[in-house]
Enzyme design. Structure first.
Site, PDB file in Angstrom:
ATOM      1  N   GLU A 326       0.814  -1.216   0.000  1.00 16.05           N
ATOM      2  CA  GLU A 326       0.000   0.000   0.000  1.00 16.05           C
ATOM      3  C   GLU A 326       0.848   1.266   0.000  1.00 16.05           C
ATOM      4  O   GLU A 326       0.331   2.368  -0.161  1.00 16.05           O
ATOM      5  CB  GLU A 326      -0.897   0.032   1.264  1.00 16.05           C
ATOM      6  CG  GLU A 326      -2.012  -0.983   1.290  1.00 16.05           C
ATOM      7  CD  GLU A 326      -1.584  -2.355   1.832  1.00 16.05           C
ATOM      8  OE1 GLU A 326      -0.384  -2.686   1.746  1.00 16.05           O
ATOM      9  OE2 GLU A 326      -2.448  -3.091   2.318  1.00 16.05           O
ATOM     10  N   LYS A 434       4.187 -14.753   7.785  1.00 16.37           N
ATOM     11  CA  LYS A 434       4.977 -14.345   6.622  1.00 16.37           C
ATOM     12  C   LYS A 434       6.105 -15.334   6.411  1.00 16.37           C
ATOM     13  O   LYS A 434       7.053 -15.390   7.183  1.00 16.37           O
ATOM     14  CB  LYS A 434       5.501 -12.923   6.777  1.00 16.37           C
ATOM     15  CG  LYS A 434       5.733 -12.304   5.420  1.00 16.37           C
ATOM     16  CD  LYS A 434       5.721 -10.810   5.451  1.00 16.37           C
ATOM     17  CE  LYS A 434       5.603 -10.257   4.036  1.00 16.37           C
ATOM     18  NZ  LYS A 434       5.796  -8.823   3.966  1.00 16.37           N
ATOM     19  N   TRP A 439       2.802 -13.972   2.222  1.00 14.62           N
ATOM     20  CA  TRP A 439       1.827 -14.165   3.288  1.00 14.62           C
ATOM     21  C   TRP A 439       1.114 -15.513   3.226  1.00 14.62           C
ATOM     22  O   TRP A 439       0.757 -15.982   2.160  1.00 14.62           O
ATOM     23  CB  TRP A 439       0.747 -13.097   3.196  1.00 14.62           C
ATOM     24  CG  TRP A 439       1.216 -11.726   3.456  1.00 14.62           C
ATOM     25  CD1 TRP A 439       1.333 -10.720   2.542  1.00 14.62           C
ATOM     26  CD2 TRP A 439       1.616 -11.174   4.700  1.00 14.62           C
ATOM     27  NE1 TRP A 439       1.779  -9.584   3.159  1.00 14.62           N
ATOM     28  CE2 TRP A 439       1.962  -9.832   4.481  1.00 14.62           C
ATOM     29  CE3 TRP A 439       1.714 -11.693   5.995  1.00 14.62           C
ATOM     30  CZ2 TRP A 439       2.403  -8.992   5.492  1.00 14.62           C
ATOM     31  CZ3 TRP A 439       2.156 -10.853   7.008  1.00 14.62           C
ATOM     32  CH2 TRP A 439       2.494  -9.523   6.750  1.00 14.62           C
TER      33      TRP A 439
HETATM   34  P1  AMP Z   1       3.498  -6.607   1.898  1.00 19.48           P
HETATM   35  O1  AMP Z   1       2.397  -5.697   1.555  1.00 19.48           O
HETATM   36  O2  AMP Z   1       3.282  -8.013   1.486  1.00 19.48           O
HETATM   37  O3  AMP Z   1       4.812  -6.069   1.449  1.00 19.48           O
HETATM   38  O4  AMP Z   1       3.584  -6.695   3.484  1.00 19.48           O
HETATM   39  C1  AMP Z   1       3.671  -5.566   4.307  1.00 19.48           C
HETATM   40  C2  AMP Z   1       3.766  -6.002   5.743  1.00 19.48           C
HETATM   41  O5  AMP Z   1       4.973  -6.748   5.945  1.00 19.48           O
HETATM   42  C3  AMP Z   1       3.811  -4.892   6.762  1.00 19.48           C
HETATM   43  O6  AMP Z   1       2.520  -4.413   7.063  1.00 19.48           O
HETATM   44  C4  AMP Z   1       4.478  -5.586   7.942  1.00 19.48           C
HETATM   45  O7  AMP Z   1       3.544  -6.360   8.675  1.00 19.48           O
HETATM   46  C5  AMP Z   1       5.448  -6.540   7.269  1.00 19.48           C
HETATM   47  N1  AMP Z   1       6.794  -5.945   7.171  1.00 19.48           N
HETATM   48  C6  AMP Z   1       7.326  -5.261   6.136  1.00 19.48           C
HETATM   49  N2  AMP Z   1       8.589  -4.879   6.395  1.00 19.48           N
HETATM   50  C7  AMP Z   1       8.871  -5.313   7.646  1.00 19.48           C
HETATM   51  C8  AMP Z   1      10.016  -5.224   8.497  1.00 19.48           C
HETATM   52  N3  AMP Z   1      11.138  -4.622   8.120  1.00 19.48           N
HETATM   53  N4  AMP Z   1       9.921  -5.798   9.721  1.00 19.48           N
HETATM   54  C9  AMP Z   1       8.796  -6.433  10.124  1.00 19.48           C
HETATM   55  N5  AMP Z   1       7.693  -6.557   9.369  1.00 19.48           N
HETATM   56  C10 AMP Z   1       7.723  -5.998   8.145  1.00 19.48           C
END
Ligand code: AMP
Length: 538
Positions: A326, A434, A439
Site C-alpha cells: 500500500e 509471513k 503471506w
Molecule cells: P506486503 O504488503 O506483502 O509487502 O507486506 C507488508 C507487511 O509486511 C507490513 O505491514 C508488515 O507487517 C510486514 N513488514 C514489512 N517490512 C517489515 C520489516 N522490516 N519488519 C517487520 N515486518 C515488516
C-alpha cells in the site's frame, strides 16, 4: 512554478537521452545477456507499439506473470507510458486468487514467462477479460500451450515500431500500475499506483539518507518484480541509469552469490529469507562480495544476528527497511543519525535492527486507545502513514474503509516509537504468517481445518523458522470420541488439495484446548508459546 507532469515516460526519456550507454544484465532461461539502456528503451517503445497493435488502449490493464528480467522491465515502462496500467501478478498466489485478481483488475492482455505458462493454463477457463496471451520466450518458436490466442513477445516486437512516441496526454495522477496485496485475509486487495506516486517514491530511493541509489550503483533486485514493484527499484534504477542486474527465474543463493561477484553488485534488496540463504552460501563457498556497499532488507523483521554477521564478518553494510504494498513500498529505514555513532556497538546494533525512521516526504504517527502513543520506545500503538506515495483506497473494494480513515493509512502493524522517531514493529494485528516474504493467512487455513469432520477447533500460528522466518503450525482440538480416528497424516491429506504447497503447515499438533482471550478470541500469543516448546521438544 511550472506544473509539469511527473510521469514514467519522462523518467525513461531522461535515461534514453542522458544514460543510453549504461547497462541492464538480465538472466533468463536462455542464459545471461547484457543490454544497453538505449536497447532497452528501443524495445520498450516497440512493446508499447506492439500492445497498441493488439488493441490496448488508454486505461486498459495489462498483466505480467514473470520473474525479474529485461522483458519485465520493458513492460514496467511501456505499459504506463502508453497510458495503460501495469498489473504485476504475484506468481505465488493460489490458483483461486490468481484467477480472482486477473478478473478483478480486468486484465486485457497477459505477458507470461514460458516456464510459468502452466500456472495460467490451469486457470484459463476462469478468466473473463483476457483477449490475448503473450509468452516472453527466448525461443523463436511458440511453445505448446492451451492458451489462445498466444503470441511470441519477440515476434510482436520485431513487427512493431521502435520509434513509438509515448502518450503525451498522461496526467500524473493517472494510474500507472496495480498490485494486489495478499497481506490480508480473504481475497487479495488491489493497490493502484499513480505516475506521481512512483515518480516521488523513486526520488526517495535516490536520497542519500534513504535508498541512496545512484548512477554509480550496480543494483540487483532480488525482491520479485511481482511483489510491490520490486520495492520500486526498477523504476528508480532505470531513471538514474544505475546498472541493473535482474536475476531471473528460480534463483538460488549460489546464483545470487555468483552474480554479486561477477557483476560487482553494489546494492541489492530482498526479504530476510534470501539473506539467510545467501549467508549460508557465503559460509560454504569463496565469493568476493567486496563490491557490495549495502544490502537492503525488508518485508519481514531482520534478525539482529544476521545484521551482525553481514556487517562484522563480511563487512557488508546492512539496511533494515519497512514498507507495504500500500506504500509503494518504502516508509522507514534504519540508518543511524550522525550523533548516534557514539553509542556502544550493542546499542547501535539494537537500533539498526529496528525498522527505523520515516523517510522524507511521508508522515507517520502511532495511535492507541489513549490517542497518540508516547514516543518513549515503550508505548505501543498502530502505525498510521500518509504521504504522496501512500494509497488512499483499495481498488473497487468495499474493505477500503477499514484501512483508509481520517486521511491516514491504518497499517495493522503494532509498533513503538522512541524519542528519535525510530520505529520498532512489535506485532501485527493481522492474523498472518509471513513465510519467505510471502503471506499465509492463518484464518484461511483455520477455516479449512475446521471444515474437517473430526476437528472441533483449529488455530494456526506462526513459529520462527531459520530459513523462512515464519512457518505455520496447525493446532487442533479433535471432537470428542474422534481422538483415535484422525491422524496428522489425515489432516495433511485433507489440506493438500486445497492450498499452495508452501501454505501447508509444517506440523500438526493435537491439543486439549485452545487458549482464548476474554472476548473468546484465540489467544495466539499464548498458543504460540505453548506449541513452540512442544514442537521444539519433538
Ligand atoms: P506486503 O504488503 O506483502 O509487502 O507486506 C507488508 C507487511 O509486511 C507490513 O505491514 C508488515 O507487517 C510486514 N513488514 C514489512 N517490512 C517489515 C520489516 N522490516 N519488519 C517487520 N515486518 C515488516
Amino acid at each position: 512554478m511550472m506544473n509539469t507532469q511527473l510521469t514514467l515516460a519522462s523518467m525513461i526519456e531522461h535515461t534514453e537521452r542522458y544514460l543510453p550507454k549504461k547497462e541492464v544484465v538480465s538472466r533468463t532461461l536462455a542464459g545471461t545477456r547484457t543490454f544497453t539502456y538505449q536497447e532497452i528503451v528501443r524495445r520498450t517503445r516497440a512493446l508499447a507499439s506492439a500492445l497498441e497493435n493488439l488493441g490496448v488502449e488508454k486505461g486498459d490493464r495489462i498483466g505480467t506473470f514473470a520473474w525479474n528480467h529485461h522483458r519485465h522491465l520493458e513492460a514496467y515502462f511501456a505499459v504506463p507510458s502508453m497510458g495503460a496500467v501495469l498489473h504485476t501478478i504475484n506468481i505465488r498466489l493460489s490458483e483461486e486468487h490468481i484467477a480472482y485478481i486477473i478478473n478483478h483488475a480486468e486484465d486485457k492482455v497477459l505477458l507470461i514467462d514460458e516456464d510459468l505458462l502452466p500456472l495460467i493454463e490451469k486457470v484459463k477457463d476462469q478468466l473473463k477479460t483476457v483477449e490475448a496471451f503473450v509468452v516472453m520466450t527466448d525461443e523463436d518458436r511458440l511453445p505448446e500451450s492451451t492458451l489462445e490466442p498466444l503470441y511470441s513477445y519477440e515476434t510482436l516486437l520485431e513487427k512493431a515500431d521502435e520509434t513509438y512516441q509515448f502518450a503525451s496526454d498522461i496526467d500524473e495522477n493517472d494510474p500507472a500500475g496495480i498490485c494486489y496485496t495478499s497481506g490480508t485475509t480473504g481475497k487479495p486487495k488491489g493497490v493502484v499506483y499513480s505516475h506521481r506516486g512512483i515518480y516521488l517514491h523513486s526520488m526517495a530511493m535516490g536520497l542519500a539518507d534513504a535508498g541512496g541509489l545512484s548512477e554509480s550503483d550496480v543494483v540487483m533486485s532480488v525482491v520479485p518484480m511481482f511483489h510491490a514493484n520490486a520495492w520500486g527499484l526498477p523504476f528508480a534504477a532505470t531513471w538514474f541509469g544505475s546498472t541493473q542486474v535482474l536475476p531471473g527465474p528460480n534463483m538460488t543463493p549460489k546464483i545470487l552469490a555468483e552474480m554479486i561477484e561477477e557483476q560487482k553488485v553494489t546494492m541489492t534488496a530482498g526479504v530476510p529469507t534470501i539473506w539467510l540463504g545467501l549467508l549460508k552460501e557465503l559460509e560454504q563457498g569463496r565469493y568476493n562480495t567486496s563490491s557490495l556497499r549495502r544490502v537492503l532488507c525488508g518485508g519481514a523483521a531482520a534478525p539482529k544476528g544476521m545484521i551482525k554477521t553481514f556487517e562484522t564478518k563480511y563487512g557488508i553494510p546492512f539496511i533494515h527497511a519497512y514498507g507495504m504494498t500500500e506504500t509503494t513500498p518504502l516508509v522507514t529505514l534504519s540508518r543511524l543519525k550522525s550523533y548516534q555513532s557514539d553509542l556502544s556497538e550493542e546499542d547501535r546494533l539494537e537500533l539498526r535492527s529496528k525498522q527505523g525512521m520515516v523517510v522524507p516526504g511521508l508522515e507517520v504517527k502511532v495511535v492507541n486507545e489513549n490517542g497518540e502513543a508516547k514516543a518513549d520506545g515503550d508505548d505501543m500503538g498502530e502505525l498510521l502513514i500518509r504521504g504522496p506515495w501512500i494509497a488512499d483506497s483499495y481498488y473497487n473494494d468495499d474493505r477500503s474503509d477499514e484501512a483508509f480513515r481520517d486521511g491516514w493509512l491504518h497499517t495493522g502493524d503494532v509498533v513503538t516509537m522512541d524519542e528519535e522517531g525510530t520505529i520498532k514493529i512489535v506485532d501485527r494485528t493481522k492474523d498472518l504468517i509471513k513465510s519467505g516474504g510471502e503471506w499465509i493467512s492463518s484464518v484461511d487455513l483455520e477455516n479449512a481445518l475446521m471444515a474437517h469432520e473430526s476437528v472441533f477447533e483449529a488455530a494456526v500460528v506462526a513459529i520462527p523458522h531459520p530459513k523462512w522466518q515464519e512457518r505455520p503450525i496447525a493446532c487442533i482440538v479433535r471432537k470428542e470420541g474422534e481422538e483415535h480416528n484422525v491422524s496428522k497424516q489425515d489432516i495433511m491429506d485433507f489440506l493438500t488439495p486445497q492450498f499452495a504447497k508452501w501454505w501447508l503447515p509444517d506440523e500438526v499438533v493435537f491439543i486439549a484446548e485452545i487458549p482464548k482471550t476474554s472476548v473468546g478470541k484465540f489467544l495466539k500469543t499464548a498458543l504460540r508459546d505453548q506449541v513452540k516448546s512442544q514442537v521444539m521438544q519433538e
